[in-house]
Scaffold this motif. Sequence first.
Motif, mmCIF file in Angstrom:
data_model
loop_
_atom_site.group_PDB
_atom_site.id
_atom_site.type_symbol
_atom_site.label_atom_id
_atom_site.label_comp_id
_atom_site.label_asym_id
_atom_site.label_seq_id
_atom_site.Cartn_x
_atom_site.Cartn_y
_atom_site.Cartn_z
ATOM 1 N N LEU A 1 9.490 -2.606 -4.366
ATOM 2 C CA LEU A 1 10.231 -1.950 -5.442
ATOM 3 C C LEU A 1 11.486 -2.745 -5.745
ATOM 4 O O LEU A 1 12.325 -2.949 -4.862
ATOM 5 N N GLU A 2 11.591 -3.217 -6.973
ATOM 6 C CA GLU A 2 12.768 -3.962 -7.442
ATOM 7 C C GLU A 2 13.106 -5.119 -6.504
ATOM 8 O O GLU A 2 14.271 -5.353 -6.158
ATOM 9 N N GLY A 3 12.069 -5.842 -6.081
ATOM 10 C CA GLY A 3 12.278 -7.036 -5.280
ATOM 11 C C GLY A 3 12.499 -6.792 -3.805
ATOM 12 O O GLY A 3 12.795 -7.734 -3.060
ATOM 13 N N HIS A 4 12.362 -5.543 -3.352
ATOM 14 C CA HIS A 4 12.571 -5.220 -1.934
ATOM 15 C C HIS A 4 11.316 -4.563 -1.355
ATOM 16 O O HIS A 4 10.639 -3.805 -2.048
ATOM 17 N N ARG A 5 11.067 -4.848 -0.074
ATOM 18 C CA ARG A 5 9.957 -4.210 0.622
ATOM 19 C C ARG A 5 10.458 -2.916 1.279
ATOM 20 O O ARG A 5 11.348 -2.941 2.116
ATOM 21 N N HIS A 6 9.840 -1.781 0.890
ATOM 22 C CA HIS A 6 10.184 -0.478 1.436
ATOM 23 C C HIS A 6 9.135 -0.055 2.453
ATOM 24 O O HIS A 6 7.927 -0.128 2.178
ATOM 25 N N ALA A 7 9.584 0.384 3.621
ATOM 26 C CA ALA A 7 8.709 0.972 4.634
ATOM 27 C C ALA A 7 8.870 2.484 4.558
ATOM 28 O O ALA A 7 9.956 3.010 4.814
ATOM 29 N N ARG B 1 3.892 0.650 2.545
ATOM 30 C CA ARG B 1 4.721 -0.533 2.306
ATOM 31 C C ARG B 1 4.693 -0.789 0.806
ATOM 32 O O ARG B 1 3.651 -1.149 0.248
ATOM 33 N N LEU B 2 5.836 -0.572 0.159
ATOM 34 C CA LEU B 2 5.921 -0.673 -1.289
ATOM 35 C C LEU B 2 6.961 -1.706 -1.693
ATOM 36 O O LEU B 2 8.042 -1.772 -1.107
ATOM 37 N N TYR C 1 0.835 -1.195 0.000
ATOM 38 C CA TYR C 1 0.000 0.000 0.000
ATOM 39 C C TYR C 1 0.875 1.253 0.000
ATOM 40 O O TYR C 1 1.981 1.271 0.539
ATOM 41 N N ALA C 2 0.352 2.296 -0.624
ATOM 42 C CA ALA C 2 1.023 3.586 -0.675
ATOM 43 C C ALA C 2 0.447 4.478 0.415
ATOM 44 O O ALA C 2 -0.761 4.494 0.634
ATOM 45 N N GLY C 3 1.317 5.236 1.097
ATOM 46 C CA GLY C 3 0.885 6.185 2.111
ATOM 47 C C GLY C 3 1.050 7.605 1.607
ATOM 48 O O GLY C 3 2.155 8.025 1.265
ATOM 49 N N ILE C 4 -0.064 8.345 1.544
ATOM 50 C CA ILE C 4 -0.085 9.688 0.980
ATOM 51 C C ILE C 4 -0.574 10.666 2.043
ATOM 52 O O ILE C 4 -1.563 10.399 2.729
ATOM 53 N N GLY C 5 0.095 11.813 2.170
ATOM 54 C CA GLY C 5 -0.359 12.838 3.096
ATOM 55 C C GLY C 5 0.490 12.905 4.352
ATOM 56 O O GLY C 5 1.368 12.065 4.584
ATOM 57 N N ASP D 1 12.487 6.081 4.215
ATOM 58 C CA ASP D 1 12.221 5.126 3.143
ATOM 59 C C ASP D 1 13.208 3.978 3.337
ATOM 60 O O ASP D 1 14.284 3.972 2.748
ATOM 61 N N ASP D 2 12.844 3.050 4.202
ATOM 62 C CA ASP D 2 13.762 2.003 4.638
ATOM 63 C C ASP D 2 13.472 0.679 3.940
ATOM 64 O O ASP D 2 12.303 0.279 3.821
ATOM 65 N N VAL D 3 14.520 0.021 3.497
ATOM 66 C CA VAL D 3 14.369 -1.332 2.951
ATOM 67 C C VAL D 3 14.373 -2.308 4.122
ATOM 68 O O VAL D 3 15.317 -2.346 4.914
ATOM 69 N N LEU D 4 13.289 -3.072 4.264
ATOM 70 C CA LEU D 4 13.179 -4.018 5.370
ATOM 71 C C LEU D 4 14.037 -5.249 5.102
ATOM 72 O O LEU D 4 14.084 -5.754 3.980
ATOM 73 N N THR D 5 14.711 -5.715 6.133
ATOM 74 C CA THR D 5 15.431 -6.984 6.022
ATOM 75 C C THR D 5 14.428 -8.129 5.986
ATOM 76 O O THR D 5 13.247 -7.956 6.316
#
Length: 391
Positions: free
Chosen positions: A284-290, A281-282, A271-275, A314-318
């Motif tokens: 992108l290129e095989g990684h989960r971004h918080a 949680r996105l 899901y995208a968080g706006i505002g 914009d953190d890449v989750l392990t």
Amino acid sequence: MTSGSDPTPTFQPAFGVYVHWPFCLSKCPYCDFNSHVRHAAIDETRFARAFAREIETTAARTGAREVTSIFLGGGTPSLMRPETVGAVLEAIGRNWTVAADAEVTLEANPTSVEATRFAGYRAAGVNRVSLGVQALDDTSLKMLGRLHSAKEALEAVAIARRTFDRYSFDLIYARPGQTPADWVDELALAIKEAAEHLSLYQLTIEEGTPFFGLHAAGKLSTPDEALARALYDVTQDVCDRHGLAAYEISNHARPGAECRHNLVYWRGQEYAGIGPGAHGRLDLEGHRHATATERRPETWLMRVEASGHGLISDDVLTSEERADEFLLMGLRLAEGIDPLRYTALAGRKLDPGRIALLCEEGAIAVEADGRLRVTQSGFPVLDAVVADLAA
């Protein structure tokens, strides 16, 4: 979730968009959400442009997605003009494909003024409303800092029923002085009015809120552990008898009436968080971004106008972080989790010994298909169950 981002998808692909409207008429004394009171008029046109800009920037990162749910939360989104809501929904539709059957929810206060806008929200594209009723007696509403009466709330629920295909409302229980008998009567009325979905939250004392200070000073008493458990058990029993079983620890629905957007969160989907203050949680290129955006509305606004987004993290989750999050969110659901998905995310299995012990204690159960779920006895101690399994 997008193809390739989840090693063992269990559910149909889903992509949600959460939009945070951060303003309220007043700050409730129990609330620790990102909400702000402004006595001057809000420049909605400027905020709508900024929402559209951040949506465009986010979509440029994600690429093509089919949006299955949209949730306008807050704060109090029903303080927005319907035209503002329409502009936000149009921006989402310009930048992503919106599924024909997408769920579009707006949180609303159940006041007579805001209820007059319901037809406008429906025309703008909202098809589900979630009302912050919180209590059905005026004494409790005053204690909770709410600006509506019980009569006004029920009138707003009736307008929602006539206006939207789907609606829900929230109640807070385990309030000071509340007895199980009181709650049975209030819950029966709520179920009669709610039709298909109720969100029922135990009052919690959150640090940084006015209630926290009052509680610490001994000026606000909440139910002890035994009474809180009795109120929880009453909640489950009454809702079960009326066909609104808990599909999540605090959410009850008739089959098929679950909030599809919230299921995106709990199932670990994208899901995208706006505002201002929105989380996402996105994949992108095989990684989960918080992701998380700036909480202060005016600062968020200037960031978006300057650079197209309000991101402050914009953190890449392990693998381990993603697996723990999957466990924490998924075990909130009555359907539980697929342990194989945990293994695929974490690179290790859940400890069979811990599972066996928690089963023996009656806190969890393992279904015939291998799914692991928390029992009704385990839900009141869910945090401890998750911590034990994740250790």
